[in-house]
Design a protein around this motif. Structure first.
Motif, mmCIF file in Angstrom:
data_model
loop_
_atom_site.group_PDB
_atom_site.id
_atom_site.type_symbol
_atom_site.label_atom_id
_atom_site.label_comp_id
_atom_site.label_asym_id
_atom_site.label_seq_id
_atom_site.Cartn_x
_atom_site.Cartn_y
_atom_site.Cartn_z
ATOM 1 N N ARG A 261 0.820 -1.210 0.000
ATOM 2 C CA ARG A 261 0.000 0.000 0.000
ATOM 3 C C ARG A 261 0.859 1.267 0.000
ATOM 4 N N TYR A 262 2.143 1.126 -0.136
ATOM 5 C CA TYR A 262 3.133 2.200 -0.181
ATOM 6 C C TYR A 262 3.372 2.824 1.199
ATOM 7 N N TYR A 263 2.316 3.245 1.883
ATOM 8 C CA TYR A 263 2.472 3.831 3.214
ATOM 9 C C TYR A 263 2.648 2.750 4.277
ATOM 10 N N PHE A 264 2.231 1.537 3.946
ATOM 11 C CA PHE A 264 2.441 0.342 4.767
ATOM 12 C C PHE A 264 2.240 -0.873 3.879
ATOM 13 N N LYS A 265 2.669 -2.030 4.350
ATOM 14 C CA LYS A 265 2.490 -3.290 3.628
ATOM 15 C C LYS A 265 1.412 -4.087 4.346
ATOM 16 N N SER A 266 0.624 -4.872 3.595
ATOM 17 C CA SER A 266 -0.570 -5.470 4.176
ATOM 18 C C SER A 266 -0.841 -6.909 3.753
ATOM 19 N N LEU A 267 -1.704 -7.539 4.536
ATOM 20 C CA LEU A 267 -2.326 -8.822 4.219
ATOM 21 C C LEU A 267 -3.783 -8.717 4.630
ATOM 22 N N TYR A 268 -4.697 -9.203 3.772
ATOM 23 C CA TYR A 268 -6.132 -9.170 4.078
ATOM 24 C C TYR A 268 -6.702 -10.586 4.105
ATOM 25 N N PHE A 269 -7.629 -10.821 5.033
ATOM 26 C CA PHE A 269 -8.354 -12.090 5.073
ATOM 27 C C PHE A 269 -9.607 -11.905 5.923
ATOM 28 N N ARG A 270 -10.535 -12.828 5.781
ATOM 29 C CA ARG A 270 -11.767 -12.775 6.578
ATOM 30 C C ARG A 270 -11.739 -13.845 7.663
ATOM 31 N N GLU A 271 -12.124 -13.419 8.888
ATOM 32 C CA GLU A 271 -12.273 -14.423 9.946
ATOM 33 C C GLU A 271 -13.543 -15.231 9.666
ATOM 34 N N LEU A 272 -13.849 -16.209 10.507
ATOM 35 C CA LEU A 272 -14.853 -17.211 10.147
ATOM 36 C C LEU A 272 -16.299 -16.713 10.185
ATOM 37 N N ASN A 273 -16.552 -15.531 10.759
ATOM 38 C CA ASN A 273 -17.875 -14.910 10.653
ATOM 39 C C ASN A 273 -17.952 -13.919 9.495
ATOM 40 N N GLY A 274 -16.861 -13.811 8.722
ATOM 41 C CA GLY A 274 -16.884 -12.986 7.515
ATOM 42 C C GLY A 274 -16.389 -11.566 7.677
ATOM 43 N N ILE A 275 -15.896 -11.189 8.861
ATOM 44 C CA ILE A 275 -15.386 -9.831 9.065
ATOM 45 C C ILE A 275 -13.990 -9.720 8.457
ATOM 46 N N LEU A 276 -13.753 -8.613 7.738
ATOM 47 C CA LEU A 276 -12.475 -8.431 7.052
ATOM 48 C C LEU A 276 -11.412 -7.914 8.020
ATOM 49 N N PHE A 277 -10.315 -8.659 8.130
ATOM 50 C CA PHE A 277 -9.156 -8.288 8.923
ATOM 51 C C PHE A 277 -8.000 -7.922 7.988
ATOM 52 N N GLU A 278 -7.136 -7.054 8.475
ATOM 53 C CA GLU A 278 -5.905 -6.705 7.770
ATOM 54 C C GLU A 278 -4.758 -6.753 8.776
ATOM 55 N N LEU A 279 -3.620 -7.221 8.339
ATOM 56 C CA LEU A 279 -2.386 -7.067 9.097
ATOM 57 C C LEU A 279 -1.553 -6.048 8.351
ATOM 58 N N ALA A 280 -1.048 -5.020 9.037
ATOM 59 C CA ALA A 280 -0.352 -3.919 8.365
ATOM 60 C C ALA A 280 0.907 -3.535 9.131
ATOM 61 N N THR A 281 1.956 -3.226 8.397
ATOM 62 C CA THR A 281 3.220 -2.838 9.018
ATOM 63 C C THR A 281 3.142 -1.410 9.564
#
Length: 324
Positions: A261-281
């Protein structure tokens, strides 16, 4: 590996101009980046935060002009909280909300902290929480040019509320994969509903908590303006992020893989109820392409979008964010 806390929360607005006025002029946050949604460059992506937009202070909005209103429900990020320095600041905010005619509840106690629930003009569910007793992740530094006195300013993101149909599914992901630990519980305000459970990560405290509310009586949320798109958690650097990617993929959870994302690096995934999570530096940060004194005053585009600037700007409604 251990997540350090909440990195940012991204929500939806239909009105970038009014959104900017509310979050800068009423809440006193700094607009730290005016850019576009990298997955749909026809719409703004606005970032608000502390003086530098430090990780853990960022509240962001995608502008979707034709978005219908949010239909609140389960399997959602149902409340964002914002931290202030102490209990004295909470009284300041109650008075400010009355003067500015901001929809709000009365001051109350929640999980041992003074808090104040309120909404923005599109119905976004927000809560101020006091850091008076916080012993965990440190807050940020309010911008000295804010419309709000520095001693009372917002210092970062507080606990994020998830409302889910099946609590065990979310618990499985946040504890067994992400490493959150259970901290406690408090009573639901809805009669007959189970207690709300509190989980924390890293140093813990207000900047590192998820509050999990189970509501089997609610239909799933229909996301719109005034709703929350995703929550991101703090990762130290790119090396650690790539370790997390291996862990998420090893657990066979569908995911985005590495995203720059240029301002940070990321990973996206959904937990098991469908909510979108991101891990970001935590970095590189928002001063990589703008002078710190002038963050958010002009349209910033990451290098891979810069060649399309003319085309992108032609699709955007002008939004004046230059400081007078």
């Amino acid at each position: 590996m251990e997540l350090k806390g909440i990195h940012h929360v991204s929500a939806i607005t239909a009105l970038a101009g009014k959104n900017y006025e509310f979050y800068t002029k009423v809440l006193g946050m700094r607009l730290i980046k005016k850019t576009v949604n990298q997955d749909d460059t026809s719409v703004y992506h606005l970032f608000y935060g502390d003086e530098k937009g430090n990780a853990g202070t960022e509240l962001t909005f995608f502008e979707i002009p034709r978005a219908g209103r949010n239909h609140d429900g389960a399997n959602s990020i149902s409340e964002i909280s914002l931290r202030v320095k102490n209990n004295e600041a909470m009284q300041y905010w109650k008075t400010r909300f009355e003067e500015k005619k901001v929809e709000h509840e009365e001051l109350s106690e929640r999980f041992g902290r003074r808090s104040l629930a309120f909404k923005d003009e599109e119905g976004q569910r927000l809560r101020l929480v006091s850091d008076e007793t916080n012993r965990g992740v440190a807050g940020g530094v309010p911008w000295e040019k804010s419309a709000v006195p520095k001693d009372f300013g917002i210092i970062g993101l507080g606990p994020v509320m998830l409302t889910v149909r099946t609590r065990e599914l979310t618990e499985e992901v946040i504890t067994e994969i992400l490493g959150f630990r259970k901290k406690g519980a408090y009573a639901s305000q809805v009669p007959g509903q189970p207690d709300i459970l509190v989980y924390e990560t890293g140093e813990g405290g207000t900047g590192a908590e998820l509050h999990i509310e189970e509501r089997k009586d609610l239909p799933p949320e229909r996301l719109g303006r005034g709703g929350v798109h995703h929550v991101a958690f703090r990762v130290n650097d790119e090396e650690e992020l790539r370790e997390w990617i291996n862990k998420i993929q090893g657990a066979r959870i569908p995911n985005s893989d590495f995203v720059d994302r240029y301002y940070f690096k990321s990973l996206y995934f959904r937990e098991l109820n469908g909510i979108l999570f991101e891990l970001a530096t935590d970095g590189p940060g928002f001063a990589t392409d703008e002078d710190l004194e002038h963050l958010g005053e002009s349209l910033a585009l990451p290098p891979f979008l810069e060649p399309k600037r003319q085309e992108i700007e032609a699709k955007l409604k002008p939004l004046d964010t230059k400081l007078s």
